[in-house]
Design a protein around this motif. Structure first.
Motif, short mmCIF file in Angstrom:
data_model
loop_
_atom_site.label_atom_id
_atom_site.label_comp_id
_atom_site.label_asym_id
_atom_site.label_seq_id
_atom_site.Cartn_x
_atom_site.Cartn_y
_atom_site.Cartn_z
N LEU A 264 0.84 -1.20 0.00
CA LEU A 264 0.00 0.00 0.00
C LEU A 264 0.87 1.25 0.00
CD1 LEU A 264 -2.81 1.42 0.48
CD2 LEU A 264 -2.23 1.30 2.92
N VAL A 265 0.51 2.22 -0.82
CA VAL A 265 1.12 3.55 -0.79
C VAL A 265 -0.03 4.55 -0.76
CG1 VAL A 265 2.64 5.18 -1.96
CG2 VAL A 265 3.09 2.73 -2.14
N ASP A 266 -0.06 5.42 0.24
CA ASP A 266 -1.19 6.34 0.33
C ASP A 266 -0.99 7.54 -0.60
OD1 ASP A 266 0.70 7.91 1.79
OD2 ASP A 266 -0.93 8.81 2.95
N ALA A 267 -2.03 8.37 -0.73
CA ALA A 267 -2.00 9.49 -1.68
C ALA A 267 -0.90 10.49 -1.34
CB ALA A 267 -3.36 10.18 -1.70
N ASN A 268 -0.67 10.76 -0.05
CA ASN A 268 0.41 11.66 0.34
C ASN A 268 1.74 11.19 -0.23
OD1 ASN A 268 -1.03 13.43 1.90
ND2 ASN A 268 -0.56 12.45 3.85
N THR A 269 1.99 9.90 -0.07
CA THR A 269 3.27 9.34 -0.48
C THR A 269 3.41 9.34 -2.00
OG1 THR A 269 3.10 7.91 1.46
CG2 THR A 269 4.82 7.38 -0.13
N VAL A 270 2.33 9.02 -2.71
CA VAL A 270 2.37 9.07 -4.18
C VAL A 270 2.71 10.48 -4.64
CG1 VAL A 270 1.06 8.79 -6.30
CG2 VAL A 270 0.74 7.16 -4.43
N ARG A 271 2.12 11.47 -4.00
CA ARG A 271 2.39 12.87 -4.35
C ARG A 271 3.89 13.18 -4.17
NH1 ARG A 271 -0.93 14.77 -0.92
NH2 ARG A 271 -2.71 14.29 -2.27
N MET A 272 4.45 12.75 -3.05
CA MET A 272 5.87 13.00 -2.79
C MET A 272 6.75 12.28 -3.80
SD MET A 272 5.78 12.50 1.34
CE MET A 272 4.83 13.56 2.43
N VAL A 273 6.40 11.04 -4.13
CA VAL A 273 7.19 10.25 -5.08
C VAL A 273 7.12 10.87 -6.48
CG1 VAL A 273 7.33 8.04 -6.27
CG2 VAL A 273 7.07 8.10 -3.79
N ASN A 274 5.97 11.36 -6.87
CA ASN A 274 5.85 12.01 -8.19
C ASN A 274 6.83 13.17 -8.31
OD1 ASN A 274 3.93 10.37 -9.36
ND2 ASN A 274 2.19 11.64 -8.78
N VAL A 275 6.94 13.97 -7.26
CA VAL A 275 7.86 15.11 -7.28
C VAL A 275 9.30 14.61 -7.28
CG1 VAL A 275 8.68 17.12 -5.99
CG2 VAL A 275 6.22 16.67 -6.16
N HIS A 276 9.60 13.67 -6.40
CA HIS A 276 10.97 13.17 -6.23
C HIS A 276 11.49 12.48 -7.48
CE1 HIS A 276 13.84 9.94 -5.02
NE2 HIS A 276 14.35 10.89 -4.28
N SER A 277 10.66 11.63 -8.10
CA SER A 277 11.10 10.79 -9.21
C SER A 277 10.56 11.24 -10.56
CB SER A 277 10.69 9.33 -8.96
OG SER A 277 11.28 8.86 -7.77
N LYS A 278 9.90 12.41 -10.59
CA LYS A 278 9.36 12.97 -11.83
C LYS A 278 8.44 11.96 -12.52
CE LYS A 278 13.21 16.19 -12.56
NZ LYS A 278 13.75 16.02 -11.20
N LEU A 279 7.51 11.42 -11.74
CA LEU A 279 6.50 10.50 -12.27
C LEU A 279 5.16 11.22 -12.38
CD1 LEU A 279 7.43 7.34 -10.16
CD2 LEU A 279 8.12 7.87 -12.50
N ALA A 336 9.82 5.72 -1.54
CA ALA A 336 8.90 6.44 -0.65
C ALA A 336 9.62 7.18 0.47
CB ALA A 336 7.88 5.46 -0.08
N TYR A 337 10.53 6.50 1.17
CA TYR A 337 11.19 7.11 2.32
C TYR A 337 11.99 8.35 1.90
CZ TYR A 337 14.36 7.70 6.29
OH TYR A 337 15.08 8.23 7.32
N PHE A 338 12.80 8.20 0.84
CA PHE A 338 13.65 9.31 0.43
C PHE A 338 12.83 10.45 -0.15
CE2 PHE A 338 16.20 5.43 0.17
CZ PHE A 338 17.18 5.75 1.09
N ALA A 339 11.75 10.10 -0.85
CA ALA A 339 10.87 11.14 -1.38
C ALA A 339 10.24 11.93 -0.25
CB ALA A 339 9.78 10.51 -2.25
N ALA A 340 9.85 11.24 0.81
CA ALA A 340 9.23 11.92 1.94
C ALA A 340 10.22 12.84 2.65
CB ALA A 340 8.67 10.89 2.92
N ILE A 341 11.43 12.35 2.90
CA ILE A 341 12.44 13.15 3.57
C ILE A 341 12.75 14.41 2.77
CG2 ILE A 341 14.86 13.21 4.25
CD1 ILE A 341 13.19 11.69 6.21
N GLN A 342 12.88 14.25 1.45
CA GLN A 342 13.23 15.40 0.62
C GLN A 342 12.07 16.36 0.42
OE1 GLN A 342 15.28 14.24 -2.98
NE2 GLN A 342 16.59 12.77 -1.89
#
Length: 473
Positions: A264-279, A336-342
């Protein structure tokens, strides 16, 4: 003040004597360091709790004999010894809360034997997960435990690690067959064999797995391997709400579909990953799944899961069978973890690790999500929901005492809820420093007293990773 800070503040430091420091320097020469930079590296892990003294020195072991000599030297002076693998633990396992010597096992990195016909491998404790993966290429076998970080296998044994494949292949506890261990007295013992089962006496192997370096130092591990599946397929599916995603996962497990991963990945985390990994993933709760088996079996599993997901409103399915495409689909989970931290520069992540019976997962997750949303504290949420294990990461400013207090309170209530629902305060991270009070809540005074009795018997001078799991008089 965090719990680990309180532990450190209330714990007497046992200084290494000049005689011990001289003896270690004589025995290990350049493999014994007192340089501050080296001590700082070995006095911090990935936890948010860093209020601990640095170790007074670091020994770099290359053999079981090195471990034995170190244990005997520090034992003669009754000085703490803290095993160190890759430094990736998140519960303060390697912090020198009572001072002492750090024992770095990373140079014990040989793969000693691969037995493909028995599907076992024997490794030294410093071998990392990625190193073993590389060695197994072309063998038709793989080691399934993936905790996310490129952890050392000795450390994974010591903490009872788990990961995304646990729903299908189990945790370290199910995949460790035998160990070589150096005891607090400097003796070398062997537990278990390469045989698949045994009823010979006490199960010392699994006493050591998850003991967090407090009962012995692992110097070799024999692990189960598994056949590489004939076919692997991965899928990503988005949902309109968190409860739809969670209920899909619950039904998949209750229908006994042998899914290999369901994350499971929640919406908050998907949002962070999109920014971090340009998805450009849909910013909605998401399930990431993987299926292992024959080509026809994998297709049947995937179709069955897709049908269940559609009943719960699942949409935006993406499928992948090629390794490169599967890695792309799993980017959201792995980053997820690194996207959240950044997403909040300078923050620290206070990571939770509760696990509940699968039937209570939705209740626990939804109540806990509502609580954190009400505070306004930024967070991410990921979970190995196939086995009821999930992680909130509360993102806090290290200098903001109010945020620290909020995160601690949220964690307290989350753990209390998980225990009330028949679950645990830690599915895979271990107790370390931060969860000692929770262990008492979960296991009770009698069980923890028995653990202390075992510790006292095996390590009467409390030299092996003291201050972890529980207080020790």
């Amino acid at each position: 003040m965090s719990l680990s800070a309180k532990v450190c503040a209330n714990t007497a430091v046992r200084e290494a004597t000049p005689g011990l420091m001289a003896a270690l320097a004589e025995r290990f020469v350049e493999r014994f360091s007192t340089a501050r930079a080296v001590r700082e590296q070995h006095g911090r892990d990935e936890s948010a709790y860093v209020d601990a003294p640095l170790p007074q020195g670091v020994v770099f072991a290359r053999s079981t004999a090195d471990i034995v000599d170190t244990v005997r030297l520090v034992g003669a002076h009754e000085v703490p010894l803290i095993p160190y693998g890759a430094g990736s633990s998140v519960e303060g396992h390697l912090l020198a809360v009572q001072g002492g010597i750090s024992l770095d096992l990373s140079q014990m990195d040989r793969i000693l034997a691969i037995h493909p016909e028995d599907m076992t491998v024997t490794v030294q404790p410093g071998v990392t997960r990625s190193q073993l993966d590389e060695a197994l290429k072309g063998s038709g076998l793989f080691f399934p435990i993936d905790p996310g970080a490129d952890a050392s296998l000795g450390g994974m044994c010591a903490t009872g690690a788990s990961g995304t494949n646990a729903v299908r292949y189990g945790t370290m506890k199910e995949n460790v067959l035998a160990l070589e261990v150096v005891t607090a007295h400097g003796e070398v013992i062997r537990t278990g064999t390469r045989a698949r089962k045994s009823s010979a006496g006490y199960d010392l192997t699994h006493l050591m797995v998850g003991s967090e370096g407090t009962l012995g130092i692992i110097s070799e591990a024999t692990l189960r391997l598994h056949p590489v599946p004939e076919s692997i397929s991965a899928a990503v599916c988005s949902f309109g709400s968190l409860d739809q995603a969670v209920n899909t996962a619950i039904q998949v497990i209750q229908c006994a579909i042998p899914v290999a991963r369901i994350e499971l990945v929640d919406a908050n985390t998907v949002r962070m990953v999109n920014v971090h990994s340009k998805l450009a993933l849909p910013e909605a709760p998401m399930l990431l799944m993987e299926f292992h088996g024959s080509a026809s079996g994998v297709q049947e599993q995937a179709e069955a899961v897709q049908a269940i997901a559609k009943e719960w409103g699942g949409q935006a399915f993406q499928w992948a069978t090629q390794a490169e495409d599967r890695r792309r689909l799993w980017t959201a989970r792995h980053h997820a973890y690194f996207a959240a931290i950044q997403s909040h520069p300078g923050c620290r992540a206070i990571s939770t690790d509760t696990c509940v019976p699968i039937s209570r997962l939705a209740e626990c997750l939804l109540e806990s999500t509502a609580e954190v949303n009400a505070t306004g504290l930024p967070y991410f949420l990921v979970g190995h929901v196939g086995d009821g294990n999930f992680h909130f990461g509360y993102l806090v400013d290290p200098e903001d005492s109010r945020q620290w207090a909020q995160a601690e309170s949220l964690n307290d209530r989350l753990v209390a809820r998980a225990i009330r629902l028949g679950g645990t305060c830690t599915g895979e991270h271990g107790i370390g420093l931060h969860k000692q009070g929770y262990l008492l809540d979960e296991a009770g005074e009698g069980s923890v007293a028995m653990m202390r009795a075992i510790k006292r018997t095996l390590d009467p001078h409390n030299i092996l990773n003291p201050g972890k799991i529980f207080a020790f008089d």
